[in-house]
Enzyme design. Structure first.
Site, PDB file in Angstrom:
ATOM      1  N   GLY A 298       0.936  -1.186   0.139  1.00  0.00           N
ATOM      2  CA  GLY A 298      -0.055  -0.046  -0.051  1.00  0.00           C
ATOM      3  C   GLY A 298       0.820   1.353  -0.084  1.00  0.00           C
ATOM      4  CB  SER A 299       0.156   4.645   0.946  1.00  0.00           C
ATOM      5  OG  SER A 299      -1.191   4.951   0.569  1.00  0.00           O
ATOM      6  CB  THR A 300       4.265   1.539   3.587  1.00  0.00           C
ATOM      7  OG1 THR A 300       4.133   0.211   2.895  1.00  0.00           O
ATOM      8  CG2 THR A 300       3.540   1.534   4.807  1.00  0.00           C
ATOM      9  CG  PHE A 301       6.102   0.156  -2.810  1.00  0.00           C
ATOM     10  CD1 PHE A 301       7.154  -0.579  -2.050  1.00  0.00           C
ATOM     11  CD2 PHE A 301       6.111   0.511  -4.122  1.00  0.00           C
ATOM     12  CE1 PHE A 301       7.824  -1.297  -2.974  1.00  0.00           C
ATOM     13  CE2 PHE A 301       7.192  -0.084  -4.761  1.00  0.00           C
ATOM     14  CZ  PHE A 301       8.048  -1.137  -4.231  1.00  0.00           C
TER      15      PHE A 301
END
Length: 663
Positions: A298-301
């Site tokens: 998800g957005s951690t990437f």
């Protein structure tokens, strides 16, 4: 009248006699030499072999399980030890009444009578009845006083901390060979050579003497010192378990490591298990989720996309992108933001976690360069940690990416990673751009305490420059401050760098993404300006809330606060300069179960509690409740504490507590 023999005939006879005499002497000398040579060969050259053969004719060797080396945490606290236990055997020919003996033994050892009777009525001269019994079982059998029943000391694996670190340490079988975790990965080093029980017998296999058995010890094994900190491991497991329960999540994972070295300080998963009775738990609970489970990040990437784009000079931190008021058509699909945004800078895109802004940055970077950095950060490959069972995750070739794939991967969809991969990649941002190989075993020592092998920090490669890493770090700090998505990760007294993530799970039955199943995550490091620890928190299918900022970020905050106290890290922000309170509305927050009885007293003097006689776990609970910076030494019960009970202490004072086994 007979003729007299001539002189020549007499000389010939004399010579022939002397020849025969010499021949006889030579034959006797040769025979004597052969006898002496054979005796020398049998007694000197091959004497040891014949001695062993002779012993085998009247001795029987019963192999005994080897003693495994101990496993310690980084501070020398015992994580796995081998304790002596009685193993009970029988010599059926010496039993007067096998049937009665079987009934008595079965009752004393809680075994089926039929199984014991089968062993005692066979033709073998030696059988194991039960190995590594408890002291109570041993006492009950000794009290029976049965002839033909013997006891021998063997070693049994014991895990003094029960569930703490179980999925990292693993466990052993009866052999005792390592079956999971460090026990399996370092089985050859931990498993010494087994000894033997020697029993004298006659040619028919009958005992020649009663008792006086000989035990020959095996080779000493090696012991391991881990990078794990037992105190921190306990805190991590406690906080993770509490949040998994509160959010009714399917499972959870936390990894804590040192960014500069790659040392794993804590690694935990929920559900967990007790390795002392591992067979009572589901095999699914044995699995180390940090290395065996992969998921869409998800957005951690997004932080890795930002690092790649900044390193390549594609974007600048203050550069603006139009975010299409929350809807953006790309590659035949529409992507959305959780709020409508217009113009956002690169830093703001990360702060508010805009998918549209991220997709536009990825398009500017292009697929080949993005893929190069994805692999550079270690995704799609094993990290090299010294544990078996690590998976690689999934990174497709850029040749297979369509336009929508590039956008989706930029915000963590269409790619899978492990929690450990995510932690090591984040550590590369925290330490200035170097990807480190993570490891769990610090050193191996032999039976005499000498270091056999020692691991040192290993740089795999440089991924980005120090300048780029600093830019991404500053952007991540904004994520945890007012206006960001990760404000619940704030730690009083410290500046936190982090990123939230919420990813839809793939539905393997219906295909595509699930409508309601999510993975919530948070990655971060603290203190942001001089990182001492990197942490990844992942919760699988939380029900109460699904956003990483609401579910995973609070776990980071609670663990990091306690970890920094344990590590003796002083606050880096002046009093009153803590991060601003969360901007998320209170009605969106699910109630969390209280984790401590009271808030730590961070000001003014207090009184030292009386810890005498407490167990390790009880001291840790006091530490959580009071916020004391307690340094624990040894194991068992508290026998000494400094300061003494009732003395004045301050919150930031170090308290030393020594534990020892009861006598």
């Amino acid at each position: 009248m007979a003729a007299r023999p001539t002189q020549n005939s007499s000389d010939k006879a004399d010579r022939w006699f002397r020849v025969r005499l010499r021949l006889v002497g030579i034959v006797f000398a040769a025979a004597f030499a052969l006898v002496v040579g054979r005796a020398y060969y049998l007694q000197v050259v091959s004497g040891e072999m014949w001695q062993k053969r002779a012993e085998q004719q009247f001795q029987r060797a019963i192999p005994l399980a080897p003693q495994r080396g101990n496993i310690y945490d980084r501070n020398g606290a015992e994580m796995a030890v081998s304790l002596e236990n009685d193993s009970i055997y029988a010599e059926p020919p010496r039993l007067r009444d096998p049937g009665a003996a079987a009934r008595k033994l079965a009752q004393a050892l809680n075994l089926p009578v039929a199984d014991v009777q089968e062993k005692l009525t066979g033709k073998r001269g030696f059988v194991w009845i039960k190995r590594r019994v408890t002291p109570a079982e041993s006492d009950r059998v000794r009290a029976l006083g049965l002839a033909g029943i013997g006891f021998i000391k063997e070693h049994k694996r014991y895990y003094p901390n029960s569930e703490i670190g179980a999925q990292v340490i693993g466990f052993t079988g009866l052999d005792p060979q390592g079956l999971e975790g460090v026990e399996l990965s370092y089985d050859a080093e931990l498993l010494g050579a087994g000894g033997y029980l020697l029993m004298e017998q006659d040619a028919l296999g009958r005992r020649m003497t009663a008792g006086n058995d000989i035990v020959r010890d095996g080779e000493l094994s090696h012991s391991l010192y881990l990078t794990i900190d037992r105190n921190l491991q306990y805190v991590v497991e406690k906080e993770l378990a509490a949040q998994v329960r509160a959010m009714r999540a399917r499972s959870g994972t936390v990894v804590v490591l040192e960014p500069d070295s790659g040392r794993i300080l804590a690694m935990a998963g929920q559900p967990d298990f007790n390795p002392n009775v591992f067979w009572r738990h589901k095999p699914d609970h044995w699995r180390n989720r940090a290395i065996c489970d992969s998921f869409e990040p998800g957005s951690t990437f997004k932080i890795f996309l930002m690092a790649a784009a900044l390193e390549q000079g594609v974007v600048k931190p203050g550069q603006s992108f139009y975010c299409e008021n929350g809807r953006y058509r790309i590659g035949g699909r529409t992507i959305h933001d959780h709020r409508p945004y217009k113009n956002l800078t690169v830093a703001e895109i990360l702060q508010v976690s805009s998918n549209i802004g991220t997709a536009k940055i990825a398009k500017a970077l292009e697929r080949e360069r993005f893929h190069q950095f994805i692999e550079g950060f270690g995704f799609g490959a094993r990290t090299g940690i010294d544990l078996r069972g690590e998976v690689t995750g999934m990174v497709r070739s850029p040749a297979q990416w369509f336009e929508i794939d590039l956008a989706a991967i930029s915000f963590g969809q269409g790619i899978s990673v492990t929690p450990l991969q995510l932690a090591t990649a984040t550590a590369a941002i925290a330490n200035g751009g170097r990807l480190m190989r993570p490891y769990l075993v610090e050193r191996i020592i032999d039976g005499q305490g000498q270091v056999v092998r020692e691991q040192t920090p290993t740089v795999v490669r440089r991924v980005v420059s120090r300048e780029t890493a600093a830019l991404v770090r500053d952007m991540m700090v904004a994520v945890t401050e007012s206006g960001g998505t990760g404000t619940l990760a704030a730690v009083p007294g410290f500046r936190v760098a982090g990123k939230t993530g919420t990813a839809q799970k793939v539905d393997p039955v219906a295909g595509g993404y699930s409508a309601d199943k999510r993975i919530a995550s948070f990655i971060g490091f603290v203190p942001a300006e001089d990182p001492r620890l990197v942490m990844v928190v992942v919760l699988d299918e939380p029900e109460e809330q699904t956003y990483g900022g609401l579910v995973a970020a609070p776990v980071f905050s609670r663990i990091a606060g306690q970890a920094l106290r344990q590590l003796g890290v002083s606050p880096t922000l002046p009093r009153g300069a803590d991060p601003l309170p969360p901007v998320i509305e209170a009605r969106n927050l699910a109630p969390l179960a209280p984790l401590v009885d009271a808030e730590p007293n961070t000001e003014g003097p207090g009184r030292m509690p009386d810890l005498s006689g407490m167990s390790y776990r009880q001291v840790l609970q006091v530490m959580e409740r009071t916020g004391l910076n307690i340094r624990l030494e040894g194991s068992g019960k508290v026998v000494e504490q400094v300061p003494r009970s009732g003395e004045t202490i301050r919150y930031d004072s170090e308290v030393r507590v020594r534990l020892a086994a009861s006598t």
